[in-house]
Design an enzyme around this catalytic site. Structure first.
Site, PDB file in Angstrom:
ATOM      1  N   TYR A   1      -6.573 -22.789 -57.233  1.00 59.01           N
ATOM      2  CA  TYR A   1      -5.758 -21.704 -56.676  1.00 59.01           C
ATOM      3  C   TYR A   1      -5.961 -20.459 -57.522  1.00 59.01           C
ATOM      4  O   TYR A   1      -5.892 -20.523 -58.752  1.00 59.01           O
ATOM      5  CB  TYR A   1      -4.270 -22.094 -56.677  1.00 59.01           C
ATOM      6  CG  TYR A   1      -3.371 -20.995 -56.149  1.00 59.01           C
ATOM      7  CD1 TYR A   1      -3.425 -20.615 -54.815  1.00 59.01           C
ATOM      8  CD2 TYR A   1      -2.479 -20.328 -56.988  1.00 59.01           C
ATOM      9  CE1 TYR A   1      -2.617 -19.601 -54.324  1.00 59.01           C
ATOM     10  CE2 TYR A   1      -1.656 -19.313 -56.501  1.00 59.01           C
ATOM     11  CZ  TYR A   1      -1.726 -18.954 -55.162  1.00 59.01           C
ATOM     12  OH  TYR A   1      -0.931 -17.953 -54.686  1.00 59.01           O
TER      13      TYR A   1
ATOM     14  N   ASP B   1     -10.716 -17.023 -64.285  1.00 58.66           N
ATOM     15  CA  ASP B   1      -9.308 -16.843 -63.941  1.00 58.66           C
ATOM     16  C   ASP B   1      -8.488 -17.479 -65.055  1.00 58.66           C
ATOM     17  O   ASP B   1      -8.327 -18.694 -65.110  1.00 58.66           O
ATOM     18  CB  ASP B   1      -9.008 -17.499 -62.587  1.00 58.66           C
ATOM     19  CG  ASP B   1      -7.532 -17.370 -62.203  1.00 58.66           C
ATOM     20  OD1 ASP B   1      -6.728 -16.955 -63.063  1.00 58.66           O
ATOM     21  OD2 ASP B   1      -7.198 -17.699 -61.054  1.00 58.66           O
TER      22      ASP B   1
ATOM     23  N   LYS C   1       0.893 -13.830 -65.917  1.00 55.90           N
ATOM     24  CA  LYS C   1       1.811 -14.804 -66.521  1.00 55.90           C
ATOM     25  C   LYS C   1       2.156 -14.495 -67.989  1.00 55.90           C
ATOM     26  O   LYS C   1       2.824 -13.522 -68.263  1.00 55.90           O
ATOM     27  CB  LYS C   1       1.252 -16.209 -66.351  1.00 55.90           C
ATOM     28  CG  LYS C   1       1.167 -16.612 -64.851  1.00 55.90           C
ATOM     29  CD  LYS C   1       1.120 -18.105 -64.674  1.00 55.90           C
ATOM     30  CE  LYS C   1       0.753 -18.520 -63.261  1.00 55.90           C
ATOM     31  NZ  LYS C   1       1.837 -18.836 -62.383  1.00 55.90           N
TER      32      LYS C   1
HETATM   33  C1  LIG Z   1      -4.923 -19.854 -61.877  1.00 52.71           C
HETATM   34  C2  LIG Z   1      -4.077 -18.895 -61.102  1.00 52.71           C
HETATM   35  N1  LIG Z   1      -4.605 -17.751 -60.664  1.00 52.71           N
HETATM   36  C3  LIG Z   1      -3.886 -16.854 -59.977  1.00 52.71           C
HETATM   37  C4  LIG Z   1      -2.562 -17.090 -59.685  1.00 52.71           C
HETATM   38  C5  LIG Z   1      -1.779 -16.086 -58.915  1.00 52.71           C
HETATM   39  O1  LIG Z   1      -0.883 -15.444 -59.761  1.00 52.71           O
HETATM   40  P1  LIG Z   1       0.425 -14.751 -59.158  1.00 52.71           P
HETATM   41  O2  LIG Z   1       1.309 -15.829 -58.678  1.00 52.71           O
HETATM   42  O3  LIG Z   1       0.976 -13.976 -60.342  1.00 52.71           O
HETATM   43  O4  LIG Z   1      -0.037 -13.839 -58.076  1.00 52.71           O
HETATM   44  C6  LIG Z   1      -1.960 -18.273 -60.123  1.00 52.71           C
HETATM   45  C7  LIG Z   1      -0.541 -18.558 -59.832  1.00 52.71           C
HETATM   46  O5  LIG Z   1       0.005 -19.571 -60.136  1.00 52.71           O
HETATM   47  C8  LIG Z   1      -2.738 -19.207 -60.843  1.00 52.71           C
HETATM   48  O6  LIG Z   1      -2.216 -20.373 -61.264  1.00 52.71           O
END
Ligand SMILES: Cc1ncc(COP(=O)(O)O)c(C=O)c1O
Length: 461
Positions: A167, A269, A297
């Site tokens: 994700y 990511d 985060k």
């Molecule tokens: C690995 C990863 N990338 C991107 C995101 C998306 O972040 P956001 O929820 O701040 O949009 C998340 C969200 O949990 C994530 O776990």
């Protein structure tokens, strides 16, 4: 073939019976949350502000948090291992963050003009990750969206290669093969691109190609087949949404080589790993540097923000506006004040030593329980993050995750924790995140509850 409890010493009927009992107990303990849910459902689809906050029979609505604890609207107290989906490594209501944000509040909270805070935070991110240029965003989704724009802008190509089962936020390019159902996945070597929900153009899936994690040869074949068409490869250096799946030795190094060889932009990511598994995230931990790093985060100390780091060449595309990276709230002073306090005052080198030790202790406690009760499980973790994986064998990729894990045990352990003062993420696929404010006693509580679960589930076997 999917694994079943019949192959273990654990009685599936007992698991089902305990699950029913614990579900009833959770509903009873969180009755007020049930009332909030009924009210919330009249104004928010599913009764929640974001899909990921939903849960059965309803989400647990929280009232407040302090240090490592949270309290729900039924006045149940929990030690928080959810920690806002891995955001709160600084702990709740940390006085250092509160002081920085309050001070900023009195000097104005938003200008949409740059302030010094954004320079300080960008300098610190450069120091931690080694990438020269940084821009700010408001979420992980925005960070990965900007990364995709950078990859396409730099290469003039369309296709994004992503990891099956990962994700990366909820923009079109990455809402593909996030949790594909087994019957739609197709061949492992070249998985089908399966849209995650409705609402994307019909062409979206053709522009995103999933590949299995931890298989550099599969990536190599895919890049060769799609030669000249792939703009970027995006991956979490360690997968963090199907419990934790670490990279096998040499995998990230080979991905780096392949991206360079095929003229493809490599995107890490690090929304979950950034500032949480080490000061410089997974990039530091595994020693491989991508072309783009996506953060959010933990870096902003509990306020909503993110960042995207890039090479000099990519920074040049952004600087003159060929790739548009922008947003009213980017680098918001309040968010920057919290990020500065989190990165420079709280998440210090000593804090990472403490987090690594605490995580090691917690995993060791769980390992002891697993061994004592013969559970088909193992622990895995890094930095502030860890989990118990209900599988005897290591999990290397999404297809292992759906076939090799005893999901009924994961769900029951989750219920035991929630019913005994250990707050966990609403999704059972996740991991714990520790904060600098978790004490030994807090970790002990987790292990004690896990032992209660282990004793009950193995009783009579
Ligand atoms: C690995 C990863 N990338 C991107 C995101 C998306 O972040 P956001 O929820 O701040 O949009 C998340 C969200 O949990 C994530 O776990």
């Amino acid at each position: 073939m999917t694994i079943t409890l019949a192959e273990t010493a654990i009685d599936p009927a007992r698991v089902a019976e305990l699950t029913e009992r614990e579900q009833a107990k959770l509903a009873e303990r969180t009755r007020r949350s049930g009332e909030y849910f009924a009210r919330a459902s009249r104004v928010m689809p599913g009764g929640v502000p974001s899909q990921f906050q939903g849960n059965d029979p309803w989400p647990v609505y929280l009232e407040r948090g302090e240090g490592a604890r949270v309290w729900d609207v039924d006045a149940n107290e929990y030690v928080d291992f959810h920690n806002g989906f891995g955001v709160m490594c600084v702990g709740h209501a940390n006085p250092t963050i509160a002081a920085a944000v309050k001070a900023r509040m009195d000097d104005g909270t938003h200008f949409a003009a740059p302030t010094e805070g954004s320079i300080v935070v960008a300098e610190e991110l450069r120091r931690r990750w080694g990438l020269p240029y940084w821009r700010f965003t408001n979420s992980g989704t925005e960070s990965t969206m900007d990364a995709v724009h950078l990859a396409r802008g730099a290469t003039g190509r369309d296709i994004i290669v992503k990891i099956e089962g990962s994700y990366h936020g909820h923009h079109d390019a990455v809402m593909v093969s996030v949790k594909p159902p087994a019957e739609l996945m197709g061949e492992r070597e070249r998985p089908n691109a399966v849209p995650y929900g409705l609402g994307y153009p019909s062409t979206t899936a053709s522009q995103t190609q999933p590949v299995p994690f931890n298989d550099a040869a599969a990536l190599e074949r895919t890049l060769a087949d799609l030669e000249g068409q792939v703009a970027g490869v995006i991956l979490e250096p360690a997968m963090m949404n199907i419990n934790i799946v670490p990279p096998v030795a040499g995998y990230l190094e080979r991905v780096r080589e392949l991206a360079t060889a095929h003229g493809v932009v490599l995107i890490f990511d690090e929304v979950k790993t950034g500032a949480a598994v080490a000061a410089g995230g997974a990039t530091e931990l595994f020693g491989v540097t991508p072309d783009v790093v996506c953060l959010a985060k933990a870096i902003c100390g509990g306020l909503p923000g993110g960042a995207v780091g890039m090479t000099e060449a990519l920074g040049a595309l952004v600087a003159d506006g060929r790739v548009r990276q922008q947003g009213t709230f980017n680098g918001n002073p309040l968010v920057m004040a919290a990020a500065q306090a989190a990165l420079l005052e709280i998440l210090t080198p000593a804090a990472y030593v403490q987090l690594h030790k605490a995580n090691g202790d917690l995993m060791a406690g769980c390992d002891r329980v697993i061994a004592d009760y013969g559970l088909p499980a193992h622990t895995i973790g890094m930095g502030s993050k860890g989990c118990v994986v209900m599988a005897s064998e290591p999990i290397r990729e999404y297809r292992d995750y759906i076939t090799r894990i005893h999901h009924s045990l994961t769900e029951l352990a989750w219920l035991y924790h929630m019913n005994r003062g250990v707050f966990m993420t609403p999704g059972v696929d996740e991991e714990w995140t520790l904060s600098v404010l978790h004490s030994d006693a807090d970790l002990q509580r987790y292990v004690e509850v896990f032992e209660t679960f282990a004793r009950d589930v193995t009783a009579g076997s």
